[in-house]
Design a protein around this motif. Structure first.
Motif, PDB file in Angstrom:
ATOM      1  N   LYS A 116       0.807  -1.222   0.000  1.00 25.26           N
ATOM      2  CA  LYS A 116       0.000   0.000   0.000  1.00 25.26           C
ATOM      3  C   LYS A 116       0.842   1.275   0.000  1.00 25.26           C
ATOM      4  O   LYS A 116       0.404   2.320  -0.466  1.00 25.26           O
ATOM      5  CB  LYS A 116      -0.960  -0.017   1.182  1.00 25.26           C
ATOM      6  CG  LYS A 116      -2.062  -1.073   0.997  1.00 25.26           C
ATOM      7  CD  LYS A 116      -3.263  -0.807   1.857  1.00 25.26           C
ATOM      8  CE  LYS A 116      -4.411  -1.741   1.509  1.00 25.26           C
ATOM      9  NZ  LYS A 116      -4.136  -3.137   1.903  1.00 25.26           N
ATOM     10  N   CYS A 266      -3.819 -12.014  -5.023  1.00 25.16           N
ATOM     11  CA  CYS A 266      -5.032 -11.969  -4.222  1.00 25.16           C
ATOM     12  C   CYS A 266      -5.809 -10.716  -4.617  1.00 25.16           C
ATOM     13  O   CYS A 266      -5.225  -9.731  -5.074  1.00 25.16           O
ATOM     14  CB  CYS A 266      -4.705 -11.958  -2.733  1.00 25.16           C
ATOM     15  SG  CYS A 266      -3.808 -10.500  -2.152  1.00 25.16           S
ATOM     16  N   ALA A 267      -7.119 -10.775  -4.458  1.00 26.66           N
ATOM     17  CA  ALA A 267      -7.938  -9.664  -4.916  1.00 26.66           C
ATOM     18  C   ALA A 267      -8.936  -9.229  -3.846  1.00 26.66           C
ATOM     19  O   ALA A 267      -9.861  -9.961  -3.522  1.00 26.66           O
ATOM     20  CB  ALA A 267      -8.674 -10.047  -6.196  1.00 26.66           C
ATOM     21  N   GLY A 268      -8.691  -8.020  -3.288  1.00 24.28           N
ATOM     22  CA  GLY A 268      -9.637  -7.403  -2.370  1.00 24.28           C
ATOM     23  C   GLY A 268     -10.359  -6.327  -3.169  1.00 24.28           C
ATOM     24  O   GLY A 268     -11.410  -6.553  -3.762  1.00 24.28           O
ATOM     25  N   GLY A 269      -9.736  -5.150  -3.232  1.00 24.35           N
ATOM     26  CA  GLY A 269     -10.240  -4.104  -4.120  1.00 24.35           C
ATOM     27  C   GLY A 269      -9.581  -4.168  -5.481  1.00 24.35           C
ATOM     28  O   GLY A 269      -9.968  -3.469  -6.397  1.00 24.35           O
ATOM     29  N   SER A 271      -6.119  -3.705  -6.191  1.00 19.07           N
ATOM     30  CA  SER A 271      -4.992  -2.829  -6.536  1.00 19.07           C
ATOM     31  C   SER A 271      -3.667  -3.571  -6.695  1.00 19.07           C
ATOM     32  O   SER A 271      -2.909  -3.285  -7.622  1.00 19.07           O
ATOM     33  CB  SER A 271      -4.853  -1.684  -5.538  1.00 19.07           C
ATOM     34  OG  SER A 271      -4.321  -2.106  -4.316  1.00 19.07           O
ATOM     35  N   LEU A 342      -9.457  -8.959   2.676  1.00 16.48           N
ATOM     36  CA  LEU A 342     -10.071  -8.950   1.339  1.00 16.48           C
ATOM     37  C   LEU A 342     -11.594  -8.913   1.458  1.00 16.48           C
ATOM     38  O   LEU A 342     -12.293  -9.624   0.762  1.00 16.48           O
ATOM     39  CB  LEU A 342      -9.637 -10.178   0.516  1.00 16.48           C
ATOM     40  CG  LEU A 342      -8.136 -10.454   0.410  1.00 16.48           C
ATOM     41  CD1 LEU A 342      -7.889 -11.770  -0.323  1.00 16.48           C
ATOM     42  CD2 LEU A 342      -7.410  -9.317  -0.288  1.00 16.48           C
ATOM     43  N   ALA A 386       0.889 -12.099   5.299  1.00 15.09           N
ATOM     44  CA  ALA A 386      -0.424 -11.544   5.629  1.00 15.09           C
ATOM     45  C   ALA A 386      -1.480 -12.540   5.175  1.00 15.09           C
ATOM     46  O   ALA A 386      -1.297 -13.224   4.167  1.00 15.09           O
ATOM     47  CB  ALA A 386      -0.620 -10.208   4.921  1.00 15.09           C
ATOM     48  N   SER A 389      -2.351 -12.028   1.502  1.00  9.97           N
ATOM     49  CA  SER A 389      -1.353 -12.570   0.567  1.00  9.97           C
ATOM     50  C   SER A 389      -1.466 -14.081   0.466  1.00  9.97           C
ATOM     51  O   SER A 389      -1.152 -14.681  -0.569  1.00  9.97           O
ATOM     52  CB  SER A 389       0.064 -12.241   1.036  1.00  9.97           C
ATOM     53  OG  SER A 389       0.141 -10.984   1.639  1.00  9.97           O
ATOM     54  N   THR A 417       1.924  -9.887  -0.994  1.00  9.20           N
ATOM     55  CA  THR A 417       1.688  -8.460  -0.783  1.00  9.20           C
ATOM     56  C   THR A 417       2.165  -7.930   0.562  1.00  9.20           C
ATOM     57  O   THR A 417       2.395  -6.739   0.703  1.00  9.20           O
ATOM     58  CB  THR A 417       0.192  -8.141  -0.916  1.00  9.20           C
ATOM     59  OG1 THR A 417      -0.553  -9.077  -0.126  1.00  9.20           O
ATOM     60  CG2 THR A 417      -0.254  -8.247  -2.361  1.00  9.20           C
ATOM     61  N   GLY A 418       2.295  -8.803   1.568  1.00  9.86           N
ATOM     62  CA  GLY A 418       2.711  -8.247   2.851  1.00  9.86           C
ATOM     63  C   GLY A 418       2.913  -9.278   3.939  1.00  9.86           C
ATOM     64  O   GLY A 418       2.721 -10.482   3.743  1.00  9.86           O
TER      65      GLY A 418
HETATM   66  C1  LIG Z   1      -4.897  -4.193   1.465  1.00 16.97           C
HETATM   67  C2  LIG Z   1      -4.173  -5.438   1.230  1.00 16.97           C
HETATM   68  C3  LIG Z   1      -4.547  -6.349   0.219  1.00 16.97           C
HETATM   69  C4  LIG Z   1      -5.775  -6.188  -0.632  1.00 16.97           C
HETATM   70  O1  LIG Z   1      -5.939  -5.003  -1.337  1.00 16.97           O
HETATM   71  P1  LIG Z   1      -5.918  -4.949  -2.914  1.00 16.97           P
HETATM   72  O2  LIG Z   1      -6.328  -3.560  -3.235  1.00 16.97           O
HETATM   73  O3  LIG Z   1      -6.877  -5.976  -3.436  1.00 16.97           O
HETATM   74  O4  LIG Z   1      -4.542  -5.218  -3.332  1.00 16.97           O
HETATM   75  C5  LIG Z   1      -3.774  -7.458   0.013  1.00 16.97           C
HETATM   76  N1  LIG Z   1      -2.698  -7.720   0.769  1.00 16.97           N
HETATM   77  C6  LIG Z   1      -2.310  -6.883   1.767  1.00 16.97           C
HETATM   78  C7  LIG Z   1      -1.129  -7.251   2.584  1.00 16.97           C
HETATM   79  C8  LIG Z   1      -3.027  -5.716   2.026  1.00 16.97           C
HETATM   80  O5  LIG Z   1      -2.643  -4.894   3.003  1.00 16.97           O
END
Ligand SMILES: *Cc1c(COP(=O)(O)O)cnc(C)c1O
Length: 457
Positions: A116, A266-269, A271, A342, A386, A389, A417-418
């Protein structure tokens, strides 16, 4: 020719991208225009500039410019924690006894612990450049608030974070990280805003919600001189900034003559996934290469796989622009036992359109399987991931195991991602054997989908 591939592929500083890539420019059919929530008409740059910084509003609406120069100040900040490594998961391959080659792009090497920060620093930069005093935002679990507070302290901007009250109380350490970086963190609903006061009066003792925190943050931005609101995912500008992940990944693979076969995020929003896949999707759109792209979402919050493709509010507070996206309805809330993040009800309009065009596939996974993958990955590759992730880890492992059956030596690339240090309550549940799965029924989903706004253009 393939060179001997190290455990960690780093780019040199001078190999880092100096431009972000806007995949919308290569899409023949563009994502649908975003709409003003009041008039339900396409939003203008002037209207958008009332909430967002001017240059970010321009990026949001630009679906033709392929490359945006990364300003030098942002490139310099990136250099403190980027390029992030692309790691060859030799140990995981060995453990799985798979012929597949597994790579992951690790975005957890900064204090905020996730990707982020890549967009937070860009958004803070443009706010500073516009001469603003500060920005406001909401945070749920706290990753976005942490990243933004770091970015704002770097540019000496005021950062006001509305944190969902239940997280504020349950995650005191996240809160203190933000305060250490100088942000003011207010539990939401608060008595600072009209909407907060109203919600507190109506629901005494409420522990808050993301929608309520967004409404408070937007009100705070629009009622204070010199403030704008910023958002950490979903928006096209955020995907643009996150393209730095995909551009670095592509350069690192090219450096060693590796062609990815399968790319997983992985897909939350949307990004991180959007950022990771952008340059690869661009090649697909231009007919230059082909990849299998897999978006992974929680079975308890399945916007791509079980949502509808329609205009919806981006926030539960119904104050942000409407976007056409795969959505479960802005009133959708995952079941109370959901612990893996997510939890966003919709999906970035760019990712949604690529999915609708068939460039991306999507898959759901259940949280107990996700945490098993997280535990195994932590033990084998050493990184405590995370939960978000770990959705990608789950599918990467599943794909590698398939290769074991077929004997294919596929190149699998996924986004890590984290890190999960602040998610130990969820890990505790898993370790205690108290984690369960809940897959919403069609009736559950229909309740929130039935309340989608009626939009006629
Ligand atoms: C916020 C977050 C996500 C999900 O957000 P996206 O916008 O889908 O990428 C994924 N992994 C981590 C570690 C996050 O903090």
């Amino acid at each position: 020719m393939e060179k001997k591939i190290p455990y960690k592929i780093y780019l040199e500083e001078n190999e880092m991208p100096d431009k972000w890539y806007n995949v919308r420019a290569d899409m023949k059919k563009k994502p649908a225009k975003i709409l003003n929530p009041g008039t339900l008409q396409p939003v203008t740059k002037e209207e958008l500039s009332g909430i967002f910084c001017e240059e970010l509003a321009a990026q949001e609406l630009d679906d033709t410019t392929p490359y945006f120069e990364i300003p030098e100040d942002i490139r310099n900040f990136y250099k403190m924690y980027r390029p992030s490594p692309l790691v060859r998961a030799y140990c995981l391959e060995e453990k799985l006894q798979t012929p597949a080659h597994i790579y992951y792009k690790f975005e957890g090497n900064n204090t905020s612990g996730s990707h982020k920060l890549n967009s937070a620093i860009a958004q803070a930069y443009y706010a500073k450049k516009q001469g603003l005093k500060g920005v406001t935002t909401e945070t749920g679990a706290g990753q976005w608030g942490t990243a933004l507070s770091m970015a704002c302290s770097y540019f000496d901007l005021d950062c006001q974070v509305y944190m969902v009250k239940v997280s504020y109380e349950q995650k005191p350490f996240r809160r203190e990280v933000m305060r250490t970086y100088g942000a003011s963190v207010t539990p939401s609903p608060s008595m600072n805003t009209e909407v907060g006061k109203k919600i507190n009066a109506e629901f005494p003792g409420t522990t808050g919600s993301l929608g309520c925190a967004i409404s408070e943050a937007v009100e705070a931005a629009t009622t204070q001189e010199g403030y704008r609101y910023v958002l950490g995912s979903v928006l096209s500008q955020v995907l643009l900034h996150q393209s730095v992940i995909g551009l670095e990944t592509k350069s690192a693979l090219d450096k060693y003559g590796i062609k990815a076969d399968t790319i997983i995020g992985c897909a939350g929003g949307g990004s991180n996934l959007g950022g990771l896949i952008s340059p690869f999707a661009g090649e697909m759109l231009r007919g230059e290469a082909d990849y299998e792209i897999i978006a992974v979402e929680p079975a308890s919050c399945p916007s791509l796989t079980r949502g509808v493709y329609a205009y919806d509010f981006c926030d539960t507070g119904k104050v942000c622009p409407l976007a056409k996206m795969y959505t479960l309805g802005s009133g959708f809330i995952p079941s109370a036992n959901h612990a893996g993040g997510l939890r966003y009800h919709g999906m970035s309009s760019v990712v949604s359109e690529l999915y609708d065009q068939g460039l991306i596939t999507a898959r759901t996974v259940e949280q107990t399987n996700v945490f098993e993958a997280a535990r195994d990955f932590a033990r084998i590759e050493g990184i405590l991931p995370a939960p978000e992730s770990s959705h990608a880890i789950r599918v990467a492992i599943d794909e590698a195991l398939k290769c074991k059956e077929t004997g294919e030596a596929k190149n699998i690339v996924f986004g890590l991602t984290g890190t999960g240090y602040f998610d130990m309550v969820a890990y505790q549940k898993f370790n205690d054997g108290e984690m369960s799965d809940y897959i919403p029924t069609d009736e559950d989903l229909q309740k929130s989908i039935a309340n989608l706004p009626k939009v006629e253009l």
